[in-house]
Design a protein around this motif. Structure first.
Motif, PDB file in Angstrom:
ATOM      1  N   GLU A 275       0.849  -1.192   0.000  1.00 39.02           N
ATOM      2  CA  GLU A 275       0.000   0.000   0.000  1.00 39.02           C
ATOM      3  C   GLU A 275       0.880   1.235   0.000  1.00 39.02           C
ATOM      4  N   LEU A 276       0.504   2.184  -0.837  1.00 41.39           N
ATOM      5  CA  LEU A 276       1.269   3.414  -0.995  1.00 41.39           C
ATOM      6  C   LEU A 276       1.327   4.199   0.311  1.00 41.39           C
ATOM      7  N   SER A 277       2.533   4.583   0.726  1.00 44.41           N
ATOM      8  CA  SER A 277       2.681   5.343   1.963  1.00 44.41           C
ATOM      9  C   SER A 277       3.256   6.746   1.733  1.00 44.41           C
ATOM     10  N   LYS A 278       3.945   6.961   0.587  1.00 47.02           N
ATOM     11  CA  LYS A 278       4.571   8.268   0.360  1.00 47.02           C
ATOM     12  C   LYS A 278       4.717   8.516  -1.133  1.00 47.02           C
ATOM     13  N   ILE A 279       4.460   9.770  -1.559  1.00 43.07           N
ATOM     14  CA  ILE A 279       4.664  10.212  -2.940  1.00 43.07           C
ATOM     15  C   ILE A 279       5.588  11.419  -2.913  1.00 43.07           C
ATOM     16  N   GLN A 284       9.580  18.406  -5.599  1.00 41.46           N
ATOM     17  CA  GLN A 284       8.308  18.622  -4.919  1.00 41.46           C
ATOM     18  C   GLN A 284       8.393  18.106  -3.483  1.00 41.46           C
ATOM     19  N   ALA A 285       7.587  18.721  -2.609  1.00 43.23           N
ATOM     20  CA  ALA A 285       7.559  18.271  -1.216  1.00 43.23           C
ATOM     21  C   ALA A 285       6.912  16.898  -1.134  1.00 43.23           C
ATOM     22  N   PRO A 286       7.336  16.067  -0.195  1.00 42.60           N
ATOM     23  CA  PRO A 286       6.736  14.731  -0.067  1.00 42.60           C
ATOM     24  C   PRO A 286       5.288  14.814   0.404  1.00 42.60           C
ATOM     25  N   ARG A 287       4.483  13.874  -0.051  1.00 39.41           N
ATOM     26  CA  ARG A 287       3.097  13.757   0.399  1.00 39.41           C
ATOM     27  C   ARG A 287       2.902  12.367   0.971  1.00 39.41           C
ATOM     28  N   PHE A 288       2.545  12.317   2.241  1.00 40.98           N
ATOM     29  CA  PHE A 288       2.390  11.037   2.925  1.00 40.98           C
ATOM     30  C   PHE A 288       0.930  10.595   2.851  1.00 40.98           C
ATOM     31  N   THR A 289       0.712   9.370   2.411  1.00 37.89           N
ATOM     32  CA  THR A 289      -0.646   8.850   2.271  1.00 37.89           C
ATOM     33  C   THR A 289      -1.055   8.000   3.462  1.00 37.89           C
ATOM     34  N   SER A 290      -0.119   7.596   4.283  1.00 31.72           N
ATOM     35  CA  SER A 290      -0.467   6.906   5.541  1.00 31.72           C
ATOM     36  C   SER A 290       0.630   7.205   6.549  1.00 31.72           C
ATOM     37  N   GLY A 291       1.513   6.289   6.802  1.00 30.50           N
ATOM     38  CA  GLY A 291       2.642   6.542   7.686  1.00 30.50           C
ATOM     39  C   GLY A 291       2.349   6.220   9.125  1.00 30.50           C
ATOM     40  N   ASP A 292       1.622   7.109   9.826  1.00 30.19           N
ATOM     41  CA  ASP A 292       1.302   6.865  11.231  1.00 30.19           C
ATOM     42  C   ASP A 292      -0.205   7.025  11.423  1.00 30.19           C
ATOM     43  N   TRP A 293      -0.691   6.496  12.544  1.00 26.07           N
ATOM     44  CA  TRP A 293      -2.128   6.471  12.775  1.00 26.07           C
ATOM     45  C   TRP A 293      -2.719   7.866  12.967  1.00 26.07           C
ATOM     46  N   GLU A 402      -2.434  -3.793  13.077  1.00 21.68           N
ATOM     47  CA  GLU A 402      -2.405  -2.748  14.102  1.00 21.68           C
ATOM     48  C   GLU A 402      -1.162  -1.869  14.012  1.00 21.68           C
ATOM     49  N   ASN A 403      -0.100  -2.376  13.397  1.00 18.43           N
ATOM     50  CA  ASN A 403       1.128  -1.587  13.317  1.00 18.43           C
ATOM     51  C   ASN A 403       1.305  -0.900  11.968  1.00 18.43           C
ATOM     52  N   SER A 404       0.295  -0.970  11.108  1.00 16.76           N
ATOM     53  CA  SER A 404       0.428  -0.370   9.781  1.00 16.76           C
ATOM     54  C   SER A 404      -0.903   0.215   9.339  1.00 16.76           C
ATOM     55  N   PRO A 405      -1.014   1.545   9.233  1.00 20.73           N
ATOM     56  CA  PRO A 405      -2.284   2.175   8.836  1.00 20.73           C
ATOM     57  C   PRO A 405      -2.548   2.038   7.341  1.00 20.73           C
ATOM     58  N   MET A 406      -3.188   0.935   6.959  1.00 18.79           N
ATOM     59  CA  MET A 406      -3.508   0.663   5.556  1.00 18.79           C
ATOM     60  C   MET A 406      -5.025   0.650   5.405  1.00 18.79           C
ATOM     61  N   ILE A 407      -5.560   1.588   4.638  1.00 21.17           N
ATOM     62  CA  ILE A 407      -7.009   1.697   4.490  1.00 21.17           C
ATOM     63  C   ILE A 407      -7.586   0.449   3.823  1.00 21.17           C
ATOM     64  N   GLN A 451     -11.266   9.306  15.430  1.00 22.14           N
ATOM     65  CA  GLN A 451     -11.603  10.360  16.389  1.00 22.14           C
ATOM     66  C   GLN A 451     -10.407  11.283  16.562  1.00 22.14           C
ATOM     67  N   ALA A 452     -10.621  12.591  16.409  1.00 17.46           N
ATOM     68  CA  ALA A 452      -9.533  13.545  16.593  1.00 17.46           C
ATOM     69  C   ALA A 452      -9.054  13.510  18.056  1.00 17.46           C
ATOM     70  N   PRO A 453      -7.751  13.702  18.313  1.00 15.92           N
ATOM     71  CA  PRO A 453      -6.756  14.039  17.293  1.00 15.92           C
ATOM     72  C   PRO A 453      -6.053  12.828  16.671  1.00 15.92           C
ATOM     73  N   ALA A 454      -6.035  11.669  17.348  1.00 13.15           N
ATOM     74  CA  ALA A 454      -5.181  10.579  16.878  1.00 13.15           C
ATOM     75  C   ALA A 454      -5.906   9.264  16.662  1.00 13.15           C
ATOM     76  N   GLY A 455      -7.164   9.140  17.089  1.00 14.23           N
ATOM     77  CA  GLY A 455      -7.868   7.876  16.954  1.00 14.23           C
ATOM     78  C   GLY A 455      -7.392   6.845  17.959  1.00 14.23           C
ATOM     79  N   LYS A 456      -8.026   5.670  17.950  1.00 14.90           N
ATOM     80  CA  LYS A 456      -7.635   4.624  18.903  1.00 14.90           C
ATOM     81  C   LYS A 456      -8.220   3.282  18.475  1.00 14.90           C
ATOM     82  N   TRP A 457      -7.586   2.228  18.957  1.00 14.26           N
ATOM     83  CA  TRP A 457      -8.084   0.861  18.759  1.00 14.26           C
ATOM     84  C   TRP A 457      -9.028   0.491  19.900  1.00 14.26           C
TER      85      TRP A 457
END
Length: 673
Positions: A275-279, A284-293, A402-407, A451-457
């Protein structure tokens, strides 16, 4: 994007990722269109002589194109040997592809297939006719390319190749090394360009035979548009870049065989997912598509097709006022809103994360899981209840990481509401769901609260107790006839399953089918209680009868568990590689009381038994005793631990073996002389 060489930092980054360049790909052991005489004459596959077919070779390659924007190109070549009649279905292929209304799409191209047979000492080759390839629309976005290879029979070798061009770079195509038939060789190659970074996840227990990477300097064709006055002009050029050539291969992979109480094969088949995590394009500046929760959660809340749907619920104000009229406390309001959505929205059966238009779904009174439960979330908020959407991966979709935010690891949305410091997980897709209970498909580990700001399991558990209790008062006649009345009570998941079965068939048809209890037993006078009263236990009452012989017998044999005994052990394999997932705790109680015939004495009666697994993970008790001149049989099964590791399999298998044996024991009565 202007034509230029990549900057030095990009090349340095690639060297940090893969280290020194490794050797080139191993020699390709496969040549398209050249099956060997050995493959054609092959009659069995030595590592698995029971195999109906075997994949001789499966090669996938993914690369990037820059001539029409950015595209991913996937090419596959597969060769399969048919060994037995029940392997003929391997000649049928389905290739899924995706299209969107905005014009973005996937295309299946260059489909070629051949069937090879060994006849009269020589190879006979048949080509797949293009007229035998069909496209079928599955739903609004998904399509299937369908085909059946020609002239396939036992002994055939079939070969297929195709290419998929995709406008969707977010999900690099996954690769399954393991299939439902053995795989002799499976290989996946990816040419990774420096503009994109992908998270990689490996599943399954089988090791790689090859895991390799090397850097190659490549020049690729590119197109872009330049503004010239008020018009745009297409430009063409080339771009020099360092490409990391990845190679993964497995050999002699056994067939994947599903086992009982396995939540989803997707979690255990040997495969790779991306799954794509960075473009980051040059300059150009990097664009992160996931990375952290936290970033993942913020992006979802800003996403127009998700969090944006909850931002303007003005059209719901009047609806909420009517739904909660007369309710003063938050819990009562929550229940009222859930009932309103269940009664006014129809789930279309689709599992989705996003929605195009929540208002439109509401006006149509129908929607996917996301639309039904995002609407529920919006209504709860409007009613003053703290509520947030919660991402779920259903059991059919596999467990989330749980260790990888993949939609892509989620396919469903529910609502998470909080009242008085207590969380309630809510799903309004099914009318037979009691308040606070989740459908079985959602009971799959944990879900992510957006849920803002970081969500939770949070663990995916409901407030409902799961229970099945069967009691009966019966009479045994000297002829062996058994008559009596039974009552079955269900709560939680057992109740939901039974209610769903009744709804699916209709109560009248369900009862007609239920009456036939097998070759010896008949159920009569069936009554169903609390079918619509979801907060009460579902109850079935009926008379049970077994015919006897024409005359009194000297010996009477009685299987005291009647039609409710555990007839066989679901765990048949001596060893197991995968976990055991019961999904919910189990609580089953059976109490049967028998009036015994006059003039008979007990000859044999099962001994009482108690079996407990370590940590009280599971417990089985069985008691057969005489109480006030009546025979009483009690069987209880409690499984409190829902997830068992493979290392615990042997003890669980033995646990079930002993329970099956105890349930099979008979009571013997002998006629007094």
């Amino acid at each position: 994007m202007k034509t230029k060489k990549l900057l030095t930092p990009w090349l340095a980054l690639l060297w940090l990722v893969v280290g020194m360049a490794t050797p080139s790909y191993a020699d390709d052991p496969f040549k398209l269109g050249q099956p060997t005489p050995e493959e054609l004459k092959m009659t069995t596959y030595a590592p698995d002589t029971s195999a109906a077919a075997v994949v001789l070779y499966d090669l996938g390659e993914s690369s990037f194109l820059f001539t029409k924007g950015t595209q991913v190109q996937f090419r596959r070549i597969v060769r399969i040997k048919i060994l037995k009649k029940n392997g003929l279905d391997q000649a049928d292929f389905l290739v899924p592809y995706y299209r969107q209304a905005d014009g973005k799409k996937e295309e299946v191209l260059n489909v070629k297939g051949f069937t090879y047979n060994w006849e009269n000492g020589q190879m006979v080759k048949m080509k797949l006719d293009e007229k035998a390839i069909f496209d079928e629309k599955q739903n609004a976005n998904w399509y299937l390319k369908k085909l059946t290879m020609p002239g396939v029979k036992v002994g055939s070798v079939i070969e297929l190749t195709y290419t998929i061009k995709s406008d969707f770079i977010k999900l690099l195509r996954e690769w399954e090394f393991q299939q439902t038939i053995p795989v002799k060789w499976s290989e996946y190659r990816v040419g990774m360009v420096p503009f994109f970074e992908y998270s990689q996840v490996k599943y399954g227990v089988h090791p790689f035979h090859i895991k390799d990477a090397k850097i190659e300097r490549k020049t690729v064709a590119v197109t872009w548009q330049d503004d010239v006055g008020i018009t745009k002009i297409d430009q063409r050029g080339s771009l020099s870049m360092s490409v990391v050539q990845y190679q993964w291969a497995m050999k002699d992979v056994p067939a994947f065989t599903p086992e009982p109480y396995l939540s989803n094969a997707k979690d255990y088949v040997s495969k790779l997912e991306f799954e794509l995590s960075k473009i980051q394009y040059p300059d150009q500046a990097p664009r992160f598509t996931s990375g952290d929760w936290e970033s993942f959660t913020k992006e979802l809340l800003k996403e127009e097709e998700f969090g944006g749907q909850l931002a303007n619920p003005a059209f719901l104000k009047k609806i909420v006022a009517e739904a909660v009229a007369g309710k003063t406390d938050s819990l009562a309001k929550m229940k009222a809103v859930v009932e309103y959505v269940k009664n006014n929205m129809r789930w279309d059966g689709k599992h989705r994360i996003y929605t195009d238009n929540l208002r439109k779904a509401f006006d149509n009174r129908q929607g996917s899981s996301s639309e039904v439960n995002l609407l529920l979330t919006a209504l709860l908020r409007e009613a003053g209840v703290e509520a947030n959407p919660m991402l779920v991966s259903t059991r059919d979709n596999g467990r989330p990481l749980e260790n990888s935010p993949m939609i892509s690891k989620f396919d469903y949305v529910i609502a998470c509401a909080s009242v008085g410091g207590k969380n309630y997980l809510l799903d309004a897709t099914e009318k037979d769901l009691p308040f606070g209970m989740l459908p079985l498909r959602c009971l799959n580990g944990k879900g992510w609260v957006v849920q803002a700001p970081a969500g939770k399991w949070l663990p995916l558990t409901g407030v409902e107790k799961n229970m099945q209790m069967v009691s009966g008062r019966l009479k045994l006649q000297p002829t062996g006839e058994v008559t009596g009345t039974l009552t079955e009570n269900f709560l939680g998941v057992p109740a939901l399953r039974t209610r769903s079965a009744i709804r699916a068939k209709g109560q009248e048809t369900y009862i007609k089918d239920f009456v036939n209890a097998g070759p010896d037993w008949v159920r009569q006078g069936v009554k169903i209680h609390n079918l619509d009263n979801l907060q009460e236990s579902l109850k079935k009452e009926y008379e049970l009868n077994r015919t006897g012989d024409g005359a009194a017998a000297d010996l009477l044999y009685l299987a005291p568990m009647l039609t409710h005994g555990q007839g066989e052990n679901p765990f048949k394999l001596t060893e197991r590689q995968f976990p055991i997932d019961f999904s919910t705790p189990v609580d089953e109680t059976y109490v049967f009381t028998y009036d015994l015939p006059q003039g008979y004495a007990l000859e044999e009666m099962p001994q009482s038994a108690s079996i407990t697994l370590p940590g009280n993970a599971a417990k089985f008790t069985y008691v057969a005793q005489m109480v006030n001149g009546q025979l009483q049989v009690i069987s209880k099964l409690n499984i409190s631990k829902t997830f068992f590791e493979p290392s615990e399999y042997a003890s669980l298998r033995e646990f079930y073996s002993r329970m099956v044996a105890k349930h099979a024991e008979k009571i013997v009565l002998k006629k007094k002389s």
